[in-house]
Design a protein around this motif. Structure first.
Motif, PDB file in Angstrom:
ATOM      1  N   GLY A  88       0.784  -1.226   0.000  1.00  0.00           N
ATOM      2  CA  GLY A  88       0.000   0.000   0.000  1.00  0.00           C
ATOM      3  C   GLY A  88       0.813   1.272   0.000  1.00  0.00           C
ATOM      4  O   GLY A  88       0.260   2.364   0.027  1.00  0.00           O
ATOM      5  N   ARG A  89       2.132   1.176  -0.015  1.00  0.00           N
ATOM      6  CA  ARG A  89       2.999   2.350  -0.078  1.00  0.00           C
ATOM      7  C   ARG A  89       3.707   2.371  -1.422  1.00  0.00           C
ATOM      8  O   ARG A  89       4.154   1.343  -1.902  1.00  0.00           O
ATOM      9  CB  ARG A  89       4.036   2.325   1.037  1.00  0.00           C
ATOM     10  N   LYS A  90       3.808   3.551  -2.003  1.00  0.00           N
ATOM     11  CA  LYS A  90       4.564   3.712  -3.242  1.00  0.00           C
ATOM     12  C   LYS A  90       5.949   4.214  -2.871  1.00  0.00           C
ATOM     13  O   LYS A  90       6.101   5.207  -2.175  1.00  0.00           O
ATOM     14  CB  LYS A  90       3.864   4.694  -4.157  1.00  0.00           C
ATOM     15  N   ILE A  91       6.964   3.514  -3.342  1.00  0.00           N
ATOM     16  CA  ILE A  91       8.353   3.833  -3.017  1.00  0.00           C
ATOM     17  C   ILE A  91       9.085   4.164  -4.316  1.00  0.00           C
ATOM     18  O   ILE A  91       9.039   3.400  -5.278  1.00  0.00           O
ATOM     19  CB  ILE A  91       9.040   2.652  -2.304  1.00  0.00           C
ATOM     20  N   LEU A  92       9.753   5.327  -4.332  1.00  0.00           N
ATOM     21  CA  LEU A  92      10.552   5.740  -5.478  1.00  0.00           C
ATOM     22  C   LEU A  92      11.993   5.303  -5.239  1.00  0.00           C
ATOM     23  O   LEU A  92      12.601   5.657  -4.232  1.00  0.00           O
ATOM     24  CB  LEU A  92      10.491   7.255  -5.662  1.00  0.00           C
ATOM     25  N   LEU A  93      12.532   4.501  -6.174  1.00  0.00           N
ATOM     26  CA  LEU A  93      13.876   3.946  -6.032  1.00  0.00           C
ATOM     27  C   LEU A  93      14.765   4.434  -7.156  1.00  0.00           C
ATOM     28  O   LEU A  93      14.325   4.595  -8.294  1.00  0.00           O
ATOM     29  CB  LEU A  93      13.834   2.418  -6.070  1.00  0.00           C
ATOM     30  N   SER A  94      16.032   4.627  -6.834  1.00  0.00           N
ATOM     31  CA  SER A  94      17.048   4.917  -7.831  1.00  0.00           C
ATOM     32  C   SER A  94      17.868   3.647  -8.027  1.00  0.00           C
ATOM     33  O   SER A  94      18.473   3.139  -7.084  1.00  0.00           O
ATOM     34  CB  SER A  94      17.945   6.057  -7.353  1.00  0.00           C
ATOM     35  N   VAL A  95      17.885   3.143  -9.244  1.00  0.00           N
ATOM     36  CA  VAL A  95      18.592   1.899  -9.551  1.00  0.00           C
ATOM     37  C   VAL A  95      19.798   2.245 -10.416  1.00  0.00           C
ATOM     38  O   VAL A  95      19.657   2.788 -11.506  1.00  0.00           O
ATOM     39  CB  VAL A  95      17.668   0.908 -10.284  1.00  0.00           C
ATOM     40  N   THR A  96      20.990   1.963  -9.904  1.00  0.00           N
ATOM     41  CA  THR A  96      22.224   2.212 -10.644  1.00  0.00           C
ATOM     42  C   THR A  96      23.032   0.924 -10.710  1.00  0.00           C
ATOM     43  O   THR A  96      22.620  -0.113 -10.184  1.00  0.00           O
ATOM     44  CB  THR A  96      23.070   3.309  -9.957  1.00  0.00           C
ATOM     45  N   ARG A  97      24.172   1.014 -11.334  1.00  0.00           N
ATOM     46  CA  ARG A  97      25.062  -0.133 -11.408  1.00  0.00           C
ATOM     47  C   ARG A  97      25.605  -0.506 -10.030  1.00  0.00           C
ATOM     48  O   ARG A  97      25.897  -1.661  -9.758  1.00  0.00           O
ATOM     49  CB  ARG A  97      26.221   0.226 -12.322  1.00  0.00           C
ATOM     50  N   ASN A  98      25.736   0.491  -9.164  1.00  0.00           N
ATOM     51  CA  ASN A  98      26.300   0.265  -7.838  1.00  0.00           C
ATOM     52  C   ASN A  98      25.284  -0.227  -6.817  1.00  0.00           C
ATOM     53  O   ASN A  98      25.671  -0.694  -5.755  1.00  0.00           O
ATOM     54  CB  ASN A  98      26.944   1.549  -7.323  1.00  0.00           C
ATOM     55  N   GLY A  99      24.001  -0.086  -7.101  1.00  0.00           N
ATOM     56  CA  GLY A  99      23.007  -0.556  -6.144  1.00  0.00           C
ATOM     57  C   GLY A  99      21.676   0.151  -6.292  1.00  0.00           C
ATOM     58  O   GLY A  99      21.412   0.842  -7.266  1.00  0.00           O
ATOM     59  N   VAL A 100      20.833  -0.018  -5.270  1.00  0.00           N
ATOM     60  CA  VAL A 100      19.488   0.551  -5.238  1.00  0.00           C
ATOM     61  C   VAL A 100      19.388   1.450  -4.013  1.00  0.00           C
ATOM     62  O   VAL A 100      19.795   1.060  -2.920  1.00  0.00           O
ATOM     63  CB  VAL A 100      18.426  -0.567  -5.160  1.00  0.00           C
ATOM     64  N   ALA A 101      18.821   2.652  -4.217  1.00  0.00           N
ATOM     65  CA  ALA A 101      18.662   3.587  -3.102  1.00  0.00           C
ATOM     66  C   ALA A 101      17.238   4.105  -3.090  1.00  0.00           C
ATOM     67  O   ALA A 101      16.660   4.410  -4.139  1.00  0.00           O
ATOM     68  CB  ALA A 101      19.635   4.742  -3.233  1.00  0.00           C
ATOM     69  N   LYS A 102      16.660   4.211  -1.876  1.00  0.00           N
ATOM     70  CA  LYS A 102      15.304   4.741  -1.724  1.00  0.00           C
ATOM     71  C   LYS A 102      15.371   6.260  -1.768  1.00  0.00           C
ATOM     72  O   LYS A 102      16.157   6.878  -1.068  1.00  0.00           O
ATOM     73  CB  LYS A 102      14.692   4.281  -0.407  1.00  0.00           C
ATOM     74  N   ILE A 103      14.501   6.871  -2.585  1.00  0.00           N
ATOM     75  CA  ILE A 103      14.470   8.316  -2.700  1.00  0.00           C
ATOM     76  C   ILE A 103      13.317   8.886  -1.884  1.00  0.00           C
ATOM     77  O   ILE A 103      13.501   9.818  -1.107  1.00  0.00           O
ATOM     78  CB  ILE A 103      14.361   8.749  -4.174  1.00  0.00           C
ATOM     79  N   ASP A 104      12.101   8.339  -2.054  1.00  0.00           N
ATOM     80  CA  ASP A 104      10.939   8.886  -1.369  1.00  0.00           C
ATOM     81  C   ASP A 104       9.913   7.790  -1.190  1.00  0.00           C
ATOM     82  O   ASP A 104       9.884   6.801  -1.908  1.00  0.00           O
ATOM     83  CB  ASP A 104      10.352  10.030  -2.191  1.00  0.00           C
TER      84      ASP A 104
END
Length: 84
Positions: free
Chosen positions: A63-79
Motif C-alpha cells: 500500500g505504499r509507493k516507493i521511489l527507487l534509484s537503480v544504478t550499477r552500484n546498487g538501489v537507493a530509496k528516494i521517497d
C-alpha cells in the motif's frame, strides 16, 4: 555452379528459420517478463530509464509507493508515499 545454388537454396530458408526461432524464444522468455510475478505484496508500477546505467523505479509495497534509484552500484530509496 549448380552445387553452389543447391547449397544456397537449402541454407537460406534454414538460416531464416533459425533467426525466426531465436527471436520467438527471446520474446517468449524475455527477462523483463520473467521478473513480473503475480504478487499482492510487491508490484513494480513503472520504470523510467534516465541514462545508460541509471533508472528510476516506482514500487508498490503493502500500500505504499516507493521511489527507487537503480544504478550499477546498487538501489537507493528516494521517497515514500502512502497510497490512498
Amino acid at each position: 555452379m549448380t552445387f553452389y545454388i543447391l547449397k544456397l537454396v537449402v541454407m537460406l530458408p534454414l538460416i531464416g528459420l533459425l533467426i525466426y526461432g531465436s527471436l520467438w524464444l527471446y520474446r517468449k522468455y524475455q527477462p523483463a517478463t520473467m521478473m513480473r510475478q503475480n504478487s499482492n505484496i510487491l508490484n513494480i508500477v513503472e520504470v523510467l530509464p534516465i541514462g545508460v546505467n541509471n533508472k528510476l523505479a516506482v514500487v508498490d509495497f503493502e500500500g505504499r509507493k516507493i521511489l527507487l534509484s537503480v544504478t550499477r552500484n546498487g538501489v537507493a530509496k528516494i521517497d515514500t508515499k502512502n497510497a490512498d
